[in-house]
Scaffold this motif. Structure first.
Motif, mmCIF file in Angstrom:
data_model
loop_
_atom_site.group_PDB
_atom_site.id
_atom_site.type_symbol
_atom_site.label_atom_id
_atom_site.label_comp_id
_atom_site.label_asym_id
_atom_site.label_seq_id
_atom_site.Cartn_x
_atom_site.Cartn_y
_atom_site.Cartn_z
ATOM 1 N N LEU A 148 0.833 -1.195 0.000
ATOM 2 C CA LEU A 148 0.000 0.000 0.000
ATOM 3 C C LEU A 148 0.871 1.249 0.000
ATOM 4 N N ALA A 149 1.851 1.289 0.897
ATOM 5 C CA ALA A 149 2.736 2.452 0.993
ATOM 6 C C ALA A 149 3.573 2.617 -0.270
ATOM 7 N N LYS A 150 4.102 1.509 -0.789
ATOM 8 C CA LYS A 150 4.978 1.589 -1.960
ATOM 9 C C LYS A 150 4.217 1.954 -3.232
ATOM 10 N N SER A 151 2.898 1.792 -3.223
ATOM 11 C CA SER A 151 2.131 2.152 -4.416
ATOM 12 C C SER A 151 2.240 3.643 -4.709
ATOM 13 N N ILE A 152 2.432 4.461 -3.688
ATOM 14 C CA ILE A 152 2.541 5.908 -3.909
ATOM 15 C C ILE A 152 3.768 6.202 -4.753
ATOM 16 N N ALA A 153 4.923 5.686 -4.330
ATOM 17 C CA ALA A 153 6.143 5.901 -5.110
ATOM 18 C C ALA A 153 6.010 5.298 -6.501
ATOM 19 N N GLY A 154 5.345 4.150 -6.601
ATOM 20 C CA GLY A 154 5.177 3.511 -7.901
ATOM 21 C C GLY A 154 4.381 4.367 -8.870
ATOM 22 N N VAL A 155 3.262 4.927 -8.407
ATOM 23 C CA VAL A 155 2.423 5.746 -9.285
ATOM 24 C C VAL A 155 3.099 7.087 -9.562
ATOM 25 N N LEU A 156 3.809 7.631 -8.574
ATOM 26 C CA LEU A 156 4.560 8.867 -8.816
ATOM 27 C C LEU A 156 5.609 8.652 -9.905
ATOM 28 N N ALA A 246 -0.016 14.408 -13.312
ATOM 29 C CA ALA A 246 -1.216 14.783 -12.567
ATOM 30 C C ALA A 246 -0.995 14.508 -11.080
ATOM 31 N N MET A 247 -0.585 13.293 -10.748
ATOM 32 C CA MET A 247 -0.208 12.926 -9.381
ATOM 33 C C MET A 247 1.300 13.125 -9.280
ATOM 34 N N ARG A 248 1.726 14.000 -8.394
ATOM 35 C CA ARG A 248 3.135 14.410 -8.405
ATOM 36 C C ARG A 248 3.707 14.501 -6.997
ATOM 37 N N PRO A 249 5.027 14.323 -6.849
ATOM 38 C CA PRO A 249 5.664 14.453 -5.532
ATOM 39 C C PRO A 249 5.657 15.905 -5.062
ATOM 40 N N LEU A 250 5.788 16.106 -3.753
ATOM 41 C CA LEU A 250 5.730 17.441 -3.186
ATOM 42 C C LEU A 250 6.831 18.340 -3.736
ATOM 43 N N TRP A 251 8.024 17.760 -3.962
ATOM 44 C CA TRP A 251 9.144 18.598 -4.391
ATOM 45 C C TRP A 251 8.916 19.225 -5.753
ATOM 46 N N ALA A 259 12.271 19.903 3.325
ATOM 47 C CA ALA A 259 11.716 18.817 4.141
ATOM 48 C C ALA A 259 10.811 17.898 3.338
ATOM 49 N N GLY A 260 10.296 18.374 2.203
ATOM 50 C CA GLY A 260 9.410 17.536 1.401
ATOM 51 C C GLY A 260 10.103 16.771 0.300
ATOM 52 N N HIS A 261 11.434 16.938 0.162
ATOM 53 C CA HIS A 261 12.131 16.330 -0.967
ATOM 54 C C HIS A 261 12.108 14.800 -0.928
ATOM 55 N N ARG A 262 12.170 14.219 0.248
ATOM 56 C CA ARG A 262 12.229 12.758 0.364
ATOM 57 C C ARG A 262 10.890 12.168 0.813
ATOM 58 N N ASN A 263 9.855 12.954 0.739
ATOM 59 C CA ASN A 263 8.540 12.517 1.207
ATOM 60 C C ASN A 263 7.871 11.658 0.140
ATOM 61 N N ASP A 264 7.709 10.371 0.424
ATOM 62 C CA ASP A 264 7.012 9.473 -0.502
ATOM 63 C C ASP A 264 5.763 8.874 0.143
ATOM 64 N N ARG A 265 5.235 9.545 1.184
ATOM 65 C CA ARG A 265 4.034 9.076 1.867
ATOM 66 C C ARG A 265 2.874 10.060 1.709
ATOM 67 N N GLN A 266 3.124 11.150 1.005
ATOM 68 C CA GLN A 266 2.096 12.112 0.621
ATOM 69 C C GLN A 266 2.319 12.468 -0.843
ATOM 70 N N PHE A 267 1.350 13.152 -1.433
ATOM 71 C CA PHE A 267 1.539 13.582 -2.812
ATOM 72 C C PHE A 267 0.574 14.720 -3.117
ATOM 73 N N GLU A 287 0.766 11.533 10.489
ATOM 74 C CA GLU A 287 1.631 12.699 10.431
ATOM 75 C C GLU A 287 1.693 13.211 9.005
ATOM 76 N N GLY A 288 1.429 14.491 8.839
ATOM 77 C CA GLY A 288 1.467 15.082 7.509
ATOM 78 C C GLY A 288 2.396 16.275 7.465
ATOM 79 N N HIS A 289 3.109 16.414 6.358
ATOM 80 C CA HIS A 289 3.964 17.582 6.148
ATOM 81 C C HIS A 289 3.252 18.554 5.210
ATOM 82 N N PHE A 290 3.201 19.819 5.600
ATOM 83 C CA PHE A 290 2.536 20.840 4.804
ATOM 84 C C PHE A 290 3.565 21.848 4.312
ATOM 85 N N PRO A 291 3.720 21.952 3.000
ATOM 86 C CA PRO A 291 4.618 22.969 2.440
ATOM 87 C C PRO A 291 4.123 24.376 2.787
#
Length: 531
Positions: A148-156, A246-251, A259-267, A287-291
């Motif tokens: 489930l967690a790795k699907s985020i990085a996969g789709v990104l 369309a679905m993109r990483p925070l960076w 702080a968001g460069h290595r974040n692969d648990r949000q998008f 826990e969520g990181h907000f830019p």
């Protein structure tokens, strides 16, 4: 399955002696396939070729291996041998990845020529350029929390490879899912560009309605997906035009936020929505990181995060049936009332969701956005009609007495810049006649149902007026302008720092060419000069 594959590993193969007389068939039902080797298990005897020359040996055992199945395996693992040759003499080593691109291109062209409509092609195999023709998914995942967690990085990654329409099998393809895992996965999967629940014959059933808690999570998440359909569709058009996922990483949206460069648990979905899924079993918060900026929860608009210049980490409540997601201050997105199908949802009236920046932005705060629309099925040409792009800009001001007033300006125009320039002008009503080129097909825009303005710190406005512009001869009033007073008893109310302006009683049309201005505030403010 559209890669050259026989699910066997080896350069030379033959039928197993005990299967030579058997004719393989597909199971006629899910139950019939249980307990048997499915058709994707190798039924051949295969071995490596001997006596290879140096070139062939380099193909079979290059100076690198791939991590197929999370293990270092030869390039020919469970696929056609890289030593094979095609009819034109090219080697499978050179052509293997090109097969999916070539097949996808010709399939898309064939479907388009037959149906005379926009094709939808889903390809498991991919190569550079496939995103112009097809959607793609991550392949056979497993029903685990780790997957489930790795699907985020996969789709990104799929998006970064140039395939905008990407996704992963919701609830897991292999193995038996659980109600909690499936509830969390459908909540996340509702924000995949390509959202699909999918499993193999040997897994237990995982339809959402089998568990009450999963059904509720699905209703909540999928209704939000349909509510956001105008924004999601606009974001996909932007991906088509610009190549940005369309679905993109925070960076990608906030490169300055280290702080968001290595974040692969949000998008991010587009540049306005931040999604924070729960990826841990048993958790009811995350826990969520907000830019940097102001972020409004779309479950409760009074739940606002004001993130510092270097970002802010926040613990968010996350009951099983809801996934935290927030809209970015300074943005306007299109929304619709969710219905049973995308066609019916698209046919409904449009509501503009306006997320104001924080109060610290000064006496004047503004938000902007673009809504894209077309008929949903005609083949998209390289040049889209300017009438497909609705540009919206909202400005809110506070006067010396502390009273708030606001203005919405809407105009049609080409691409993603405000008509007539890269910035929003003070007067959106000039030059509207030129936005539609001769021969542009009519675009079926719905009426404007209203505005939902987040971050409104005042009371209900005393007056709301609209002014519309049409080319000469198409509207009453001089110079093609008309002014309309709205019914305030029904049209304006404030709840939880959100101003709701309803336009349903007057059915404001969105016609191109043309533009629209709406002004609200104290009665002395919401008045236009005579025209």
């Amino acid at each position: 399955m559209n890669e050259i594959s026989n699910f066997c590993t080896g350069d030379l193969c033959r039928l197993k002696p005990e299967t030579e007389s058997e004719v393989p068939t597909l199971p006629s039902s899910r139950q019939e396939g249980l307990g048997k080797d499915p058709q994707w298990v190798c039924h051949l005897e295969c071995w490596e070729a001997q006596g290879l020359n140096s070139t062939q040996a380099g193909w079979a055992h290059p100076p690198y291996d791939i991590a197929n199945g999370l293990a270092r395996s030869p390039l020919g693992y469970k696929v056609m041998s890289v030593l094979n040759s095609h009819h034109d003499g090219s080697s499978e080593y050179d052509a293997h990845q090109l097969y999916s691109l070539a097949q996808t291109r010709v399939t898309a062209a064939a479907v388009e020529s037959i149906r005379r409509k926009r094709p939808f092609i889903l390809s498991r195999s991919s190569y550079l350029g496939v995103g112009a023709y097809a959607a793609h998914w991550t392949g056979d995942n497993v029903a685990t929390w780790d997957q489930l967690a790795k699907s985020i990085a996969g789709v990104l990654n799929i998006g970064l490879f140039g395939i905008a329409m990407g996704g992963a099998d919701i609830c897991g393809f292999q193995g038996n899912t659980t109600s909690e895992l499936c509830a969390r996965w459908v909540s996340l999967g509702a924000f995949y560009p390509f959202a699909r629940s999918h499993s193999d014959l040997h897994s237990t059933r995982q339809e959402l309605y089998l568990w009450p808690e999963v059904a509720e999570a699905g209703r909540q998440a999928l209704s939000q997906r349909y509510r956001l359909l105008p924004y999601l569709y606009s974001t996909m058009r932007a991906a088509h035009d610009t190549g940005a996922p369309a679905m993109r990483p925070l960076w990608m949206t906030f490169p300055e936020d280290v702080a968001g460069h290595r974040n692969d648990r949000q998008f991010m979905f587009g540049d306005a929505l931040l999604v924070t899924p729960v990826l841990t079993q048993g958790a009811r918060s995350v826990e969520g990181h907000f830019p940097p900026g102001t972020w409004y929860s779309l479950w409760n608009a009074s739940d606002v995060v004001h993130a510092r210049a270097n970002g802010t980490d926040v613990t968010l409540d996350a009951p099983l049936e809801r996934i935290p997601y927030h809209v970015r201050g300074g943005r306007i997105i299109g929304t619709a009332e969710p219905r049973r199908t995308t066609r019916d949802t698209k046919a409904g009236a449009l509501t503009l969701l306006v997320a104001l920046p924080g109060e610290g932005s000064g006496a004047e705060r503004s938000a902007h956005g673009v809504v894209y629309n077309d008929d949903g099925e005609s083949v998209v040409q390289a040049r889209a009609s300017p009438c497909s792009f609705l540009h919206a800009n909202v400005t809110v001001r506070r006067d010396g007495q502390g009273s708030l007033s606001g203005t919405l300006k809407i105009a049609f125009g080409s691409s993603w810049a405000w008509p007539g320039g890269a910035r929003y002008p003070d007067d959106a009503l000039g030059g509207a006649e030129s936005v539609a080129a001769d021969g542009d097909p009519p675009i079926p825009w719905p009426s404007l149902a209203g505005l939902r303005i987040l971050g409104w710190e005042g009371g209900a406005p005393e007056a709301v007026r609209t002014r519309s512009f049409r080319p000469s001869g198409e509207a009453s009033g001089s110079q093609g302008q008309s002014v309309v007073d709205l019914n305030l008893a029904e049209g304006a109310r404030v709840k939880d720092s959100t101003l709701l302006l309803s336009m349903e009683s007057v059915e404001l049309p969105l016609d191109c060419p043309g533009s629209l201005e709406i002004e609200w505030g104290p009665r002395k403010t919401a008045q236009y000069s005579d025209v």
